[in-house]
Design a protein around this motif. Structure first.
Motif, PDB file in Angstrom:
ATOM      1  N   UNK A   1       0.859   8.944   2.276  1.00 30.57           N
ATOM      2  CA  UNK A   1       1.090   8.273   0.998  1.00 30.57           C
ATOM      3  C   UNK A   1      -0.202   7.680   0.451  1.00 30.57           C
ATOM      4  N   UNK A   2      -1.049   7.159   1.314  1.00 31.61           N
ATOM      5  CA  UNK A   2      -2.333   6.622   0.869  1.00 31.61           C
ATOM      6  C   UNK A   2      -3.172   7.717   0.207  1.00 31.61           C
TER       7      UNK A   2
ATOM      8  N   UNK B   1       5.968  -2.694   8.759  1.00 35.61           N
ATOM      9  CA  UNK B   1       5.581  -2.273  10.105  1.00 35.61           C
ATOM     10  C   UNK B   1       6.463  -1.167  10.674  1.00 35.61           C
ATOM     11  N   UNK B   2       7.650  -0.950  10.104  1.00 34.55           N
ATOM     12  CA  UNK B   2       8.552   0.100  10.581  1.00 34.55           C
ATOM     13  C   UNK B   2       8.203   1.480  10.030  1.00 34.55           C
ATOM     14  N   UNK B   3       7.309   1.554   9.060  1.00 35.76           N
ATOM     15  CA  UNK B   3       6.918   2.843   8.477  1.00 35.76           C
ATOM     16  C   UNK B   3       6.046   3.612   9.464  1.00 35.76           C
ATOM     17  N   UNK B   4       6.279   4.908   9.558  1.00 35.61           N
ATOM     18  CA  UNK B   4       5.478   5.760  10.444  1.00 35.61           C
ATOM     19  C   UNK B   4       4.032   5.805   9.954  1.00 35.61           C
ATOM     20  N   UNK B   5       3.103   5.707  10.887  1.00 30.01           N
ATOM     21  CA  UNK B   5       1.679   5.733  10.532  1.00 30.01           C
ATOM     22  C   UNK B   5       1.302   7.004   9.770  1.00 30.01           C
ATOM     23  N   UNK B   6       1.884   8.132  10.150  1.00 27.47           N
ATOM     24  CA  UNK B   6       1.586   9.393   9.461  1.00 27.47           C
ATOM     25  C   UNK B   6       2.054   9.339   8.007  1.00 27.47           C
ATOM     26  N   UNK B   7       3.209   8.724   7.758  1.00 24.65           N
ATOM     27  CA  UNK B   7       3.697   8.589   6.382  1.00 24.65           C
ATOM     28  C   UNK B   7       2.797   7.672   5.574  1.00 24.65           C
ATOM     29  N   UNK B   8       2.370   6.572   6.166  1.00 26.96           N
ATOM     30  CA  UNK B   8       1.479   5.641   5.473  1.00 26.96           C
ATOM     31  C   UNK B   8       0.172   6.351   5.104  1.00 26.96           C
ATOM     32  N   UNK B   9      -0.386   7.106   6.020  1.00 29.59           N
ATOM     33  CA  UNK B   9      -1.633   7.830   5.751  1.00 29.59           C
ATOM     34  C   UNK B   9      -1.448   8.877   4.648  1.00 29.59           C
TER      35      UNK B   9
ATOM     36  N   UNK C   1       3.868   0.983  -7.572  1.00 32.43           N
ATOM     37  CA  UNK C   1       3.386   0.276  -6.378  1.00 32.43           C
ATOM     38  C   UNK C   1       4.109   0.843  -5.166  1.00 32.43           C
ATOM     39  N   UNK C   2       3.374   1.482  -4.283  1.00 36.74           N
ATOM     40  CA  UNK C   2       3.908   2.031  -3.041  1.00 36.74           C
ATOM     41  C   UNK C   2       3.707   0.969  -1.972  1.00 36.74           C
ATOM     42  N   UNK C   3       4.799   0.574  -1.317  1.00 37.42           N
ATOM     43  CA  UNK C   3       4.703  -0.467  -0.295  1.00 37.42           C
ATOM     44  C   UNK C   3       5.352   0.003   0.998  1.00 37.42           C
ATOM     45  N   UNK C   4       4.929  -0.617   2.090  1.00 41.60           N
ATOM     46  CA  UNK C   4       5.440  -0.235   3.411  1.00 41.60           C
ATOM     47  C   UNK C   4       5.427  -1.462   4.311  1.00 41.60           C
TER      48      UNK C   4
ATOM     49  N   UNK D   1       0.757  -3.126   2.100  1.00 39.06           N
ATOM     50  CA  UNK D   1       1.853  -3.532   2.980  1.00 39.06           C
ATOM     51  C   UNK D   1       2.615  -4.721   2.394  1.00 39.06           C
ATOM     52  N   UNK D   2       3.929  -4.750   2.634  1.00 40.05           N
ATOM     53  CA  UNK D   2       4.790  -5.888   2.285  1.00 40.05           C
ATOM     54  C   UNK D   2       5.701  -6.097   3.486  1.00 40.05           C
ATOM     55  N   UNK D   3       5.382  -7.065   4.302  1.00 42.07           N
ATOM     56  CA  UNK D   3       6.052  -7.253   5.595  1.00 42.07           C
ATOM     57  C   UNK D   3       7.552  -7.474   5.487  1.00 42.07           C
ATOM     58  N   UNK D   4       8.009  -8.212   4.482  1.00 42.09           N
ATOM     59  CA  UNK D   4       9.418  -8.600   4.446  1.00 42.09           C
ATOM     60  C   UNK D   4      10.287  -7.774   3.502  1.00 42.09           C
ATOM     61  N   UNK D   5       9.855  -6.577   3.146  1.00 43.29           N
ATOM     62  CA  UNK D   5      10.728  -5.730   2.330  1.00 43.29           C
ATOM     63  C   UNK D   5      11.819  -5.134   3.213  1.00 43.29           C
ATOM     64  N   UNK D   6      12.924  -4.730   2.577  1.00 48.82           N
ATOM     65  CA  UNK D   6      14.108  -4.325   3.345  1.00 48.82           C
ATOM     66  C   UNK D   6      13.990  -2.966   4.012  1.00 48.82           C
ATOM     67  N   UNK D   7      13.212  -2.061   3.472  1.00 44.81           N
ATOM     68  CA  UNK D   7      13.090  -0.709   4.023  1.00 44.81           C
ATOM     69  C   UNK D   7      11.631  -0.408   4.357  1.00 44.81           C
ATOM     70  N   UNK D   8      11.394   0.559   5.250  1.00 46.88           N
ATOM     71  CA  UNK D   8      10.014   0.856   5.666  1.00 46.88           C
ATOM     72  C   UNK D   8       9.084   1.288   4.539  1.00 46.88           C
ATOM     73  N   UNK D   9       9.573   2.100   3.596  1.00 41.75           N
ATOM     74  CA  UNK D   9       8.734   2.571   2.492  1.00 41.75           C
ATOM     75  C   UNK D   9       9.514   2.414   1.194  1.00 41.75           C
TER      76      UNK D   9
END
Length: 123
Positions: A56-57, A46-54, A41-44, A70-78
């Motif tokens: 990884x998708x 709001x702090x994750x860069x949009x380019x990284x999210x794209x 499960x890859x999660x991210x 997305x997982x809003x309350x995780x400790x790290x961006x990705x």
């Protein structure tokens, strides 16, 4: 006790995990069941860069036994999660992404190897 969870109580129905990318949060209990089937499960957040999210998708869409949301309350961006395993990565180009996928997609930690990643919850 971690967010996102990497095991424990879960829903009897798994989250579809055949390269499925969700743009809205999903229920932890469904995702944990997918981890039991050997998914990563890859999660991210709001702090994750949009380019990284794209990027990884795109990787997830090409990789069976993976899912992303997305997982809003995780400790790290990705973060990458498998049954009983988790790690943070710096971005889509971090070499640990491919290492984690290679080790944990249907890896030795999988409680139910070969179980379906389709036919579950798709939203």
């Amino acid at each position: 006790p971690m967010e996102p969870p990497v095991g424990g109580d879960h829903n009897p129905v798994w989250q579809n995990c055949n390269g499925d990318v969700y743009t809205a949060p999903i229920e932890n209990e469904h995702a944990v069941h997918a981890l039991e089937h050997g998914a990563v499960w890859v999660t991210y957040n709001a702090k994750a860069a949009k380019a990284d999210v794209a990027a990884l998708a795109e990787k997830v869409r090409r990789t069976p036994y993976t899912l992303m949301s997305p997982v809003a309350d995780q400790k790290d961006p990705i973060m990458l999660s498998a049954w009983a395993h988790q790690r943070s990565v710096s971005g889509a180009k971090d070499p640990n992404v491919d290492k984690f996928l290679a080790e944990f997609v249907q890896g030795a930690q999988t409680p139910e190897p070969g179980a379906a990643c389709t036919g579950g919850v798709d939203r």
